[in-house]
Design a protein around this motif. Structure first.
Motif, mmCIF file in Angstrom:
data_model
loop_
_atom_site.group_PDB
_atom_site.id
_atom_site.type_symbol
_atom_site.label_atom_id
_atom_site.label_comp_id
_atom_site.label_asym_id
_atom_site.label_seq_id
_atom_site.Cartn_x
_atom_site.Cartn_y
_atom_site.Cartn_z
ATOM 1 N N GLU A 6 -14.488 -24.774 -25.232
ATOM 2 C CA GLU A 6 -13.325 -23.910 -25.485
ATOM 3 C C GLU A 6 -12.606 -24.362 -26.741
ATOM 4 O OE1 GLU A 6 -12.162 -23.016 -20.842
ATOM 5 O OE2 GLU A 6 -10.776 -24.088 -22.134
ATOM 6 N N PRO A 7 -12.047 -23.447 -27.485
ATOM 7 C CA PRO A 7 -11.256 -23.839 -28.659
ATOM 8 C C PRO A 7 -10.042 -24.657 -28.225
ATOM 9 C CG PRO A 7 -11.584 -21.458 -28.574
ATOM 10 C CD PRO A 7 -12.140 -22.016 -27.328
ATOM 11 N N TRP A 8 -9.652 -25.646 -29.033
ATOM 12 C CA TRP A 8 -8.542 -26.533 -28.664
ATOM 13 C C TRP A 8 -7.223 -25.767 -28.597
ATOM 14 C CZ3 TRP A 8 -4.279 -27.329 -31.700
ATOM 15 C CH2 TRP A 8 -4.375 -26.899 -33.014
ATOM 16 N N VAL A 9 -7.140 -24.666 -29.330
ATOM 17 C CA VAL A 9 -5.915 -23.858 -29.273
ATOM 18 C C VAL A 9 -5.728 -23.302 -27.863
ATOM 19 C CG1 VAL A 9 -4.816 -21.762 -30.142
ATOM 20 C CG2 VAL A 9 -5.995 -23.277 -31.714
ATOM 21 N N VAL A 10 -6.826 -22.854 -27.260
ATOM 22 C CA VAL A 10 -6.743 -22.279 -25.915
ATOM 23 C C VAL A 10 -6.526 -23.365 -24.877
ATOM 24 C CG1 VAL A 10 -8.063 -21.027 -24.161
ATOM 25 C CG2 VAL A 10 -8.139 -20.292 -26.539
ATOM 26 N N PRO A 15 -1.052 -23.860 -23.751
ATOM 27 C CA PRO A 15 -0.262 -24.336 -22.603
ATOM 28 C C PRO A 15 0.944 -25.175 -23.017
ATOM 29 C CG PRO A 15 -2.580 -24.691 -22.195
ATOM 30 C CD PRO A 15 -2.451 -24.257 -23.621
ATOM 31 N N LEU A 16 0.773 -25.985 -24.085
ATOM 32 C CA LEU A 16 1.913 -26.800 -24.531
ATOM 33 C C LEU A 16 3.049 -25.907 -25.019
ATOM 34 C CD1 LEU A 16 3.184 -29.548 -25.229
ATOM 35 C CD2 LEU A 16 2.131 -29.321 -27.492
ATOM 36 N N VAL A 17 2.726 -24.934 -25.848
ATOM 37 C CA VAL A 17 3.764 -24.014 -26.329
ATOM 38 C C VAL A 17 4.359 -23.239 -25.154
ATOM 39 C CG1 VAL A 17 4.157 -21.958 -27.748
ATOM 40 C CG2 VAL A 17 2.816 -23.853 -28.653
ATOM 41 N N TYR A 158 -8.660 -17.161 -20.222
ATOM 42 C CA TYR A 158 -9.728 -17.198 -21.220
ATOM 43 C C TYR A 158 -11.067 -17.457 -20.542
ATOM 44 C CZ TYR A 158 -12.458 -18.678 -25.245
ATOM 45 O OH TYR A 158 -13.433 -18.804 -26.200
ATOM 46 N N ARG A 159 -11.080 -18.417 -19.601
ATOM 47 C CA ARG A 159 -12.330 -18.730 -18.892
ATOM 48 C C ARG A 159 -12.813 -17.525 -18.076
ATOM 49 N NH1 ARG A 159 -9.520 -23.518 -16.954
ATOM 50 N NH2 ARG A 159 -9.454 -24.848 -18.782
ATOM 51 N N ARG A 160 -11.881 -16.869 -17.425
ATOM 52 C CA ARG A 160 -12.265 -15.706 -16.621
ATOM 53 C C ARG A 160 -12.808 -14.580 -17.511
ATOM 54 N NH1 ARG A 160 -9.320 -13.480 -11.473
ATOM 55 N NH2 ARG A 160 -10.093 -15.493 -10.852
ATOM 56 N N LEU A 161 -12.164 -14.336 -18.635
ATOM 57 C CA LEU A 161 -12.631 -13.305 -19.566
ATOM 58 C C LEU A 161 -13.991 -13.672 -20.149
ATOM 59 C CD1 LEU A 161 -12.007 -10.656 -21.076
ATOM 60 C CD2 LEU A 161 -10.911 -12.039 -22.835
ATOM 61 N N ASP A 162 -14.150 -14.971 -20.489
ATOM 62 C CA ASP A 162 -15.430 -15.432 -21.032
ATOM 63 C C ASP A 162 -16.543 -15.282 -19.992
ATOM 64 O OD1 ASP A 162 -16.906 -16.579 -23.200
ATOM 65 O OD2 ASP A 162 -17.043 -18.413 -21.968
ATOM 66 N N ALA A 163 -16.288 -15.619 -18.749
ATOM 67 C CA ALA A 163 -17.284 -15.471 -17.686
ATOM 68 C C ALA A 163 -17.613 -14.000 -17.468
ATOM 69 C CB ALA A 163 -16.773 -16.102 -16.388
ATOM 70 N N PHE A 164 -16.622 -13.132 -17.557
ATOM 71 C CA PHE A 164 -16.862 -11.692 -17.404
ATOM 72 C C PHE A 164 -17.750 -11.167 -18.514
ATOM 73 C CE2 PHE A 164 -15.518 -7.282 -18.215
ATOM 74 C CZ PHE A 164 -15.877 -6.723 -17.001
#
Length: 169
Positions: A6-10, A15-17, A158-164
Motif C-alpha cells: 500500500e502507498p505510505w500516504v494511505v 490516518p494521522l491527518v 482502500y483495502r476493500r476497494l482494492d480487493a473488489f
C-alpha cells in the motif's frame, strides 16, 4: 495486496491527518457549542462584589492596614452603587452588578467604599466572562470531525476497494 504494497500516504499519512482533524474538531466543536449556550444557561455575565463586614473592614482601615484606594459611593455608577447597597443587606454580602462596571479594576484589587459616614471593604467576588469565540467554530468542528473520520477510515476502505477491483479482474 499486502499492507507493505500500500502507498505510505494511505497507510500512515491519511490516518494521522484524520486523527489530528478529529482532535481539532472536538476542541473547536466544544468551544463553539459552549459559546452558543453559555449566556442562555446563565454561565457568564455580570460580575458580583462582596462587601466585607464592619469587623473585617476595621482591619483594613487601621494604622497597620494595607494602603487601599478609597472610593465614595457617589462616584460609583448606578449599577455599582445598587449592587453595593444590595450587598450591604444581603446575608452573603454579595450582589451582582447588573449594568455599567466602571471600577472593575478597583474591585479586583479591593477598595474601601465610603458611604453615609462609614467605610466598607469591597472586592470582586466572581467574574464569569463569556467565552469570546465565534459560534461558527461549532459547525467547523463537526466538519473537521467528519473529514477526520474519513482519514482514519482510508486504509480499510482502500483495502476493500482494492480487493473488489482484484476480484473483478
Amino acid at each position: 495486496m499486502s499492507e507493505a504494497d500500500e502507498p505510505w500516504v494511505v497507510t500512515y499519512a491519511a490516518p494521522l491527518v484524520g486523527v489530528l482533524l478529529v482532535v481539532v474538531g472536538i476542541s473547536a466543536g466544544v468551544l463553539g457549542g459552549y459559546s452558543v449556550v453559555q449566556s442562555e444557561l446563565g454561565l457568564c455575565g455580570s460580575p458580583s462584589i462582596h462587601v466585607a463586614s464592619e469587623e473585617t473592614t476595621a482591619g483594613y482601615v487601621g494604622p497597620d492596614g494595607p494602603s487601599l484606594e478609597r472610593l465614595p459611593v457617589e462616584n460609583l455608577t448606578d449599577a455599582e452603587a445598587a449592587a453595593f447597597r444590595t450587598a450591604l443587606d444581603a446575608p452573603t454580602r454579595e450582589a451582582s452588578i447588573d449594568g455599567d462596571v466602571e471600577h472593575l479594576a478597583a474591585f479586583r484589587a479591593g477598595v474601601l467604599v465610603t458611604y453615609d459616614g462609614g467605610e466598607r471593604y469591597v472586592t470582586l467576588a466572581s467574574l464569569n466572562e463569556c467565552v469570546g469565540v465565534p459560534p461558527l467554530l461549532f459547525p467547523l468542528g463537526v466538519a473537521a470531525i467528519l473529514f477526520g473520520a474519513g482519514g482514519v477510515l482510508t486504509p480499510p476502505l482502500y483495502r476493500r476497494l482494492d480487493a473488489f477491483e482484484n476480484a473483478a479482474e
